[in-house]
Design an enzyme around this catalytic site. Sequence first.
Site, mmCIF file in Angstrom:
data_model
loop_
_atom_site.group_PDB
_atom_site.id
_atom_site.type_symbol
_atom_site.label_atom_id
_atom_site.label_comp_id
_atom_site.label_asym_id
_atom_site.label_seq_id
_atom_site.Cartn_x
_atom_site.Cartn_y
_atom_site.Cartn_z
ATOM 1 N N CYS A 32 0.934 -1.223 0.015
ATOM 2 C CA CYS A 32 -0.027 -0.088 -0.133
ATOM 3 C C CYS A 32 0.697 1.187 0.043
ATOM 4 O O CYS A 32 2.094 1.159 -0.095
ATOM 5 C CB CYS A 32 -1.031 0.032 1.084
ATOM 6 S SG CYS A 32 0.102 0.110 2.837
ATOM 7 N N ASP A 454 10.955 26.102 -33.240
ATOM 8 C CA ASP A 454 11.858 26.366 -34.302
ATOM 9 C C ASP A 454 11.546 25.883 -35.784
ATOM 10 O O ASP A 454 10.536 25.244 -35.885
ATOM 11 C CB ASP A 454 13.171 25.668 -34.070
ATOM 12 C CG ASP A 454 14.169 25.846 -35.120
ATOM 13 O OD1 ASP A 454 14.757 26.764 -35.183
ATOM 14 O OD2 ASP A 454 14.975 24.717 -35.829
#
Length: 769
Positions: A32, A454
Amino acid sequence: MDQALRTPDRAPLGGDTAAGAAIDLSVQGMTCASCVGRVERALAAVPGVARANVNLATEQAHIQAEAGVTGDLLVQAVAKAGYEAQVLSDDNRHSDEAEARHDAEADALRKALWLAALLTLPVFILEMGSHLIPGVHRLLANTIGMQNSWYLQFVLTTVVLLLPGRRFFTVGIPALLRRAPDMNSLVALGAGAAYAYSVVATFFPFLLPPSAINVYYEAAAVIVTLILLGRWLEAGAKGRTSEAIKRLMKLQPDTARVLRDGQWTDASVSSLSRGETVALRPGERVPVDGIVIEGSSYIDESMISGEPVPAQKNEGASVVAGTVNQSGALTLKVTKTGADTVLAQIIRMVEQAQADKLPIQAVVDRITMWFVPAVMAAAAVTFLVWLLIGPTPALTFALVNAVAVLIIACPCAMGLATPTSIMVGTGRAAQLGVLFRKGDALQALRDARVVAVDKTGTLTEGKPALTDFITAAGFDRTSVLRQVAAVEARSEHPIAQAIVQAAQQEGLSLAPATAFSTQTGAGIVAQTEGVLVQVGAERYMRSLNIDVAVFSTEVQRLSEEGKTPVYAAIDGQLAAMIAVSDPIKTSTAQAIQAMHGMGLKVVMVTGDSRRTGEAIARQLGIDEVIAEVMPDGKVEAINTLKQRYGMLAFVGDGINDAPALAAADIGIAIGTGTDIAMEAADVVLMSGDMGGVTAAIDISRATLANIRQNLFWAFAYNTALIPIAAGVLYPINGVLLSPIFAAGAMAMSSVFVVGNALRLKRFVPHRHT
């Protein structure tokens, strides 16, 4: 795609690490979110450990450590916390032994579940049948008797707790004694309390008030059985979350046909070395990264790049391990093997992203650190309140409700909510050609408001090509192209190379050029095929007294398209107008349109002229252009855009893009670009086009949405049901939550979370729809 994708070196098994190196551990025994926090704290306490991330879904720990920290030290730290660990290396990370261990664990859970179910069923029928079915109580009383029924339930339940349920007590009780309770502790306390109370009622009834003499063997047995069911289903589902990695690993074949001592022979892929020659037949998978030295074929690269269209491979082309040869036979020269192949590096990058924690996980960690102690406190308060003010039999009510609180609140789902979604999401992304180098980029990309790109190599192909060749009246196009290309073959300029390549693609043979000279900044001149050829810009033509007004209409069109024309003259007469440009990738326009549909603003950041940038922006629908910027200017532009719009992703591919990629909130590198650009990026797109950006954003948003769904279920579910388990509805409508239903609901909670994460395996982003 053939560029290297580098990740930090892994530490050798049990050895010292270099400064800043990473050590990975396999951790067994975690159940857990509390276990995750406990292991992380134990590892972080080791001197020299800078950072420790533990993943419940993968059952692995990723540690960043300084020099001097060994794997053995970390294993010992985990052992002191109550768990088992093993250092992972490239040899055992995906070994058959590890998979066999996981399969053995799932098989053991299955066997334990069946045994528990077979033993629990009679207990459930004996106890609950008398409550649910009229006449069963009288039948039992008139046959074996109620006391003998309790004795039989005691025997069966004891076997359930001692055999299949033993794991909860052998792990949970020591954790409780260490003041570090976990899920096993809650189950052990809940089932143990119900069992102990029943034993007292069975053998020492005089210790209880007459109204409180009841047995709850069925609660103890059913709790164990249902939680084993949840664990088994969870183990199977967790196994499926890592299928993307397993599928990638299985892409590389075990053997290859290699040329050794002049003979073709079958050899293991692991024995191949750089420079060797490998034969690849139709239908075979590429065994290693290499370069084609003979043959022509089409290669299916979809499992690497996400692109469904096969790529043509001729002599000199690069091929990647794991891809599939479709038609022709190829001969390859090996360039990369083993851990250096693109496939191996992709696997490492996916694992790295899965090991990282998202910022959202920090909130979960803070809550779960105190969750189990808080649940135990809530169970204690529930017991006392019912004991003090509850109806008769108060002790019975107190026990049943306290046990229900303990069982319903196990934080398994909390621990699985985030890592399972990350595992499946990043694995699916890898199949689509999107590699998250850093896990937190997965969350950051979802929040992006603007995408800066770019131009060269990102929006465009990155290499000039001849786009227009218009001849003047009286000139033959083929002859002029052949003569101009013969002269340009003497030049190293990119425009010259594009013209030569176009002539070669048309099958034109080029005669030698003589008397070659360059007119600096203007053009070139040479003799070929007995004619004088002059090529250059408009100002060069004017210096030669050659009028180019005949092409004014075409010049206007080219200007609007962002192209700059050059002219060719033959023996002093204008012969042709030529335009060379960097073609826009076919997928770019659709990708930008998709980004707009996602509510994103797209900005081009380029070193090209403003006219060229704006022309391309008009073609593609780009919102804003920042032109004529140097690499350091790109960083400044990125920072300005971040201040103006917020979270920013930058997409680039070249060395000059690396600073901007690092400065952006999320750097996205085109995978066909340079190593430096990819090293500076958070996300790598193997497909080499802008469509990968939309896929990355799509998978990011889908994964974060999935995480939110899981966390809501885990937290809201527990928060809502703890009060119900405590009995707040009883004064209103007399409803109590049985520990049996609490156990079933808790088990299904974890299964729901993992199942919801697995939906991402079928996710299809916009560009693949």
